[in-house]
Enzyme design. Structure first.
Site, PDB file in Angstrom:
ATOM      1  N   TYR A 158       0.836  -1.202   0.000  1.00  0.00           N
ATOM      2  CA  TYR A 158       0.000   0.000   0.000  1.00  0.00           C
ATOM      3  C   TYR A 158       0.874   1.257   0.000  1.00  0.00           C
ATOM      4  O   TYR A 158       0.663   2.179  -0.796  1.00  0.00           O
ATOM      5  CB  TYR A 158      -0.924  -0.018   1.233  1.00  0.00           C
ATOM      6  CG  TYR A 158      -1.939   1.094   1.267  1.00  0.00           C
ATOM      7  CD1 TYR A 158      -3.181   0.946   0.639  1.00  0.00           C
ATOM      8  CD2 TYR A 158      -1.675   2.301   1.916  1.00  0.00           C
ATOM      9  CE1 TYR A 158      -4.120   1.970   0.667  1.00  0.00           C
ATOM     10  CE2 TYR A 158      -2.603   3.324   1.945  1.00  0.00           C
ATOM     11  CZ  TYR A 158      -3.824   3.157   1.325  1.00  0.00           C
ATOM     12  OH  TYR A 158      -4.762   4.170   1.343  1.00  0.00           O
ATOM     13  N   LYS A 162       1.146   3.979  -3.036  1.00  0.00           N
ATOM     14  CA  LYS A 162       0.722   5.368  -2.829  1.00  0.00           C
ATOM     15  C   LYS A 162       1.870   6.349  -3.091  1.00  0.00           C
ATOM     16  O   LYS A 162       1.639   7.456  -3.583  1.00  0.00           O
ATOM     17  CB  LYS A 162       0.132   5.547  -1.422  1.00  0.00           C
ATOM     18  CG  LYS A 162      -1.193   4.798  -1.215  1.00  0.00           C
ATOM     19  CD  LYS A 162      -2.266   5.255  -2.201  1.00  0.00           C
ATOM     20  CE  LYS A 162      -3.610   4.595  -1.943  1.00  0.00           C
ATOM     21  NZ  LYS A 162      -4.641   4.991  -2.932  1.00  0.00           N
ATOM     22  N   ILE A 191      -9.262   8.185   7.217  1.00  0.00           N
ATOM     23  CA  ILE A 191     -10.620   8.701   6.998  1.00  0.00           C
ATOM     24  C   ILE A 191     -11.613   7.605   7.357  1.00  0.00           C
ATOM     25  O   ILE A 191     -11.403   6.422   7.017  1.00  0.00           O
ATOM     26  CB  ILE A 191     -10.801   9.106   5.511  1.00  0.00           C
ATOM     27  CG1 ILE A 191      -9.686  10.058   5.044  1.00  0.00           C
ATOM     28  CG2 ILE A 191     -12.184   9.699   5.278  1.00  0.00           C
ATOM     29  CD1 ILE A 191      -9.617  11.392   5.737  1.00  0.00           C
TER      30      ILE A 191
HETATM   31  P1  NAP Z   1     -13.641   2.126   0.307  1.00  0.00           P
HETATM   32  O1  NAP Z   1     -14.541   2.663   1.376  1.00  0.00           O
HETATM   33  O2  NAP Z   1     -13.257   0.692   0.360  1.00  0.00           O
HETATM   34  O3  NAP Z   1     -14.271   2.466  -1.102  1.00  0.00           O
HETATM   35  C1  NAP Z   1     -13.527   2.155  -2.256  1.00  0.00           C
HETATM   36  C2  NAP Z   1     -14.457   1.725  -3.360  1.00  0.00           C
HETATM   37  O4  NAP Z   1     -13.624   1.354  -4.468  1.00  0.00           O
HETATM   38  C3  NAP Z   1     -15.290   0.505  -2.988  1.00  0.00           C
HETATM   39  O5  NAP Z   1     -16.629   0.650  -3.432  1.00  0.00           O
HETATM   40  C4  NAP Z   1     -14.567  -0.603  -3.722  1.00  0.00           C
HETATM   41  O6  NAP Z   1     -15.399  -1.702  -4.085  1.00  0.00           O
HETATM   42  C5  NAP Z   1     -14.075   0.106  -4.964  1.00  0.00           C
HETATM   43  N1  NAP Z   1     -13.015  -0.639  -5.611  1.00  0.00           N
HETATM   44  C6  NAP Z   1     -12.109  -1.480  -5.056  1.00  0.00           C
HETATM   45  N2  NAP Z   1     -11.341  -2.030  -5.987  1.00  0.00           N
HETATM   46  C7  NAP Z   1     -11.766  -1.536  -7.181  1.00  0.00           C
HETATM   47  C8  NAP Z   1     -11.379  -1.751  -8.515  1.00  0.00           C
HETATM   48  N3  NAP Z   1     -10.400  -2.619  -8.824  1.00  0.00           N
HETATM   49  N4  NAP Z   1     -12.021  -1.079  -9.495  1.00  0.00           N
HETATM   50  C9  NAP Z   1     -13.023  -0.232  -9.193  1.00  0.00           C
HETATM   51  N5  NAP Z   1     -13.452   0.002  -7.939  1.00  0.00           N
HETATM   52  C10 NAP Z   1     -12.836  -0.643  -6.941  1.00  0.00           C
HETATM   53  O7  NAP Z   1     -12.295   2.986   0.291  1.00  0.00           O
HETATM   54  P2  NAP Z   1     -11.979   4.481   0.794  1.00  0.00           P
HETATM   55  O8  NAP Z   1     -11.508   4.425   2.187  1.00  0.00           O
HETATM   56  O9  NAP Z   1     -13.085   5.404   0.415  1.00  0.00           O
HETATM   57  O10 NAP Z   1     -10.678   4.768  -0.086  1.00  0.00           O
HETATM   58  C11 NAP Z   1     -10.757   5.380  -1.355  1.00  0.00           C
HETATM   59  C12 NAP Z   1      -9.364   5.772  -1.772  1.00  0.00           C
HETATM   60  O11 NAP Z   1      -8.792   6.643  -0.794  1.00  0.00           O
HETATM   61  C13 NAP Z   1      -8.404   4.589  -1.891  1.00  0.00           C
HETATM   62  O12 NAP Z   1      -7.523   4.799  -2.975  1.00  0.00           O
HETATM   63  C14 NAP Z   1      -7.638   4.624  -0.585  1.00  0.00           C
HETATM   64  O13 NAP Z   1      -6.375   4.028  -0.675  1.00  0.00           O
HETATM   65  C15 NAP Z   1      -7.553   6.118  -0.365  1.00  0.00           C
HETATM   66  N6  NAP Z   1      -7.320   6.497   1.018  1.00  0.00           N
HETATM   67  C16 NAP Z   1      -8.159   6.089   2.002  1.00  0.00           C
HETATM   68  C17 NAP Z   1      -7.889   6.458   3.311  1.00  0.00           C
HETATM   69  C18 NAP Z   1      -8.781   6.036   4.447  1.00  0.00           C
HETATM   70  O14 NAP Z   1      -8.366   6.210   5.603  1.00  0.00           O
HETATM   71  N7  NAP Z   1      -9.980   5.527   4.210  1.00  0.00           N
HETATM   72  C19 NAP Z   1      -6.775   7.225   3.606  1.00  0.00           C
HETATM   73  C20 NAP Z   1      -5.933   7.620   2.568  1.00  0.00           C
HETATM   74  C21 NAP Z   1      -6.223   7.257   1.276  1.00  0.00           C
HETATM   75  P3  NAP Z   1     -15.333  -3.051  -3.196  1.00  0.00           P
HETATM   76  O15 NAP Z   1     -15.650  -2.655  -1.800  1.00  0.00           O
HETATM   77  O16 NAP Z   1     -16.328  -3.930  -3.865  1.00  0.00           O
HETATM   78  O17 NAP Z   1     -13.913  -3.562  -3.305  1.00  0.00           O
END
Ligand code: NAP
Length: 252
Positions: A158, A162, A191
């Site tokens: 990860y 990133k 988040i």
């Molecule tokens: P999330 O709640 O898991 O939502 C991500 C969405 O993307 C889910 O609906 C997921 O579907 C979908 N997804 C996964 N793999 C995919 C693929 N191969 N093609 C298309 N869609 C796909 O994640 P989030 O926390 O909102 O994170 C979103 C982004 O922000 C990510 O890149 C993550 O690394 C980044 N981020 C998150 C945080 C945090 O603390 N949450 C912090 C920094 C950065 P499924 O659930 O069906 O897999």
């Protein structure tokens, strides 16, 4: 939330069925963009697109796996067919991966994280930049993480992916500025989203919250506000940058 002038601009948000992507899709639509709500999970994408449409916005659902280049090409073609020239893309889809130290990291798990979190962003940019340049310009926002600039134990894939997203962002910004395509990366702290809830226990979430200067987790809407700004012409002199929205996590 602040509204920007994104009236009728064609936009794609990947991973828009949940969490940060969902909030980004809602924020862009609230500013007038027409949003392709793209996600691996079609049911979730349809729920988000339906909610936006019910609220008077313009959105349609699209199923995509960003780790498949042919899926990504089809996604961009659909957005242009439905909404016209592509102007905004939020390459947000990402997964957490397994928790193991580098010396023991599972090879399959490494490949999977890389294929979604790094290859996926590359495939998206590769497909989006040409259409955007032909449209006279646009704004790409790649979802990195605060872990695009600092490490953390037990998430080597990860963290590496990133960091890679930040490098890709900088390269593409240099290459395509003359065509009017701005490319930026966003680095959220931790988040409160389904991704975090699935990967961390309640106790672990409280410990992680304490690592932020603001002593809490962020909300998806706090990230979406920055994304909507970067998508807009108000950010016209911003490209190739990596913007933290991390509650002070990286200050330590
Ligand atoms: P999330 O709640 O898991 O939502 C991500 C969405 O993307 C889910 O609906 C997921 O579907 C979908 N997804 C996964 N793999 C995919 C693929 N191969 N093609 C298309 N869609 C796909 O994640 P989030 O926390 O909102 O994170 C979103 C982004 O922000 C990510 O890149 C993550 O690394 C980044 N981020 C998150 C945080 C945090 O603390 N949450 C912090 C920094 C950065 P499924 O659930 O069906 O897999």
């Amino acid at each position: 939330m602040t509204r920007y002038d994104l009236q009728d601009r064609a936009a794609i948000v990947t991973g828009a069925g949940a969490g940060i992507g969902e909030a980004c899709a809602r924020a862009l639509a609230a500013s007038g963009a027409r949003v392709l709500v793209a996600d691996l999970d079609g049911e979730r994408a349809r729920r988000v697109a339906g909610d936006i449409s019910d609220g008077g916005g313009v959105a349609i659902a699209h199923v995509v796996d960003v780790s498949r280049p042919e899926d990504v090409e089809a996604m961009v073609a659909r957005a242009e067919a439905e909404f016209g020239p592509l102007r905004i893309a939020v390459n947000n889809a990402g997964i957490g991966g397994t928790s193991q130290p580098t010396g023991e990291y599972d090879l399959e798990a490494w490949r999977r994280v890389m294929s979604v979190n790094l290859d996926g962003v590359f495939y998206c940019m590769r497909a989006e930049i040409g259409p955007m340049a032909r449209a006279g310009g646009g704004s790409i926002i790649n979802m990195s993480s605060v872990l695009g600039s600092v490490g953390i134990a037990n998430s080597p894939a990860y963290v590496a992916a990133k960091h890679g997203v930040v490098g890709l962002t900088r390269s593409a910004a240099l290459e395509h500025a003359a065509q009017g395509v701005r490319v930026n990366a966003v680095g959220p702290g931790f988040i409160s989203t389904p991704l975090l809830e699935q990967n961390l226990s309640a106790e672990a979430r409280a410990q992680v919250a304490a690592l932020h200067a603001l002593n809490r987790l962020g909300s998806p809407e706090e990230v979406a506000g920055l994304v909507a700004f970067l998508a807009s012409d108000d950010a016209s002199f911003i490209t190739g940058s990596y913007h933290l929205v991390d509650g002070g996590y990286a200050t330590r």
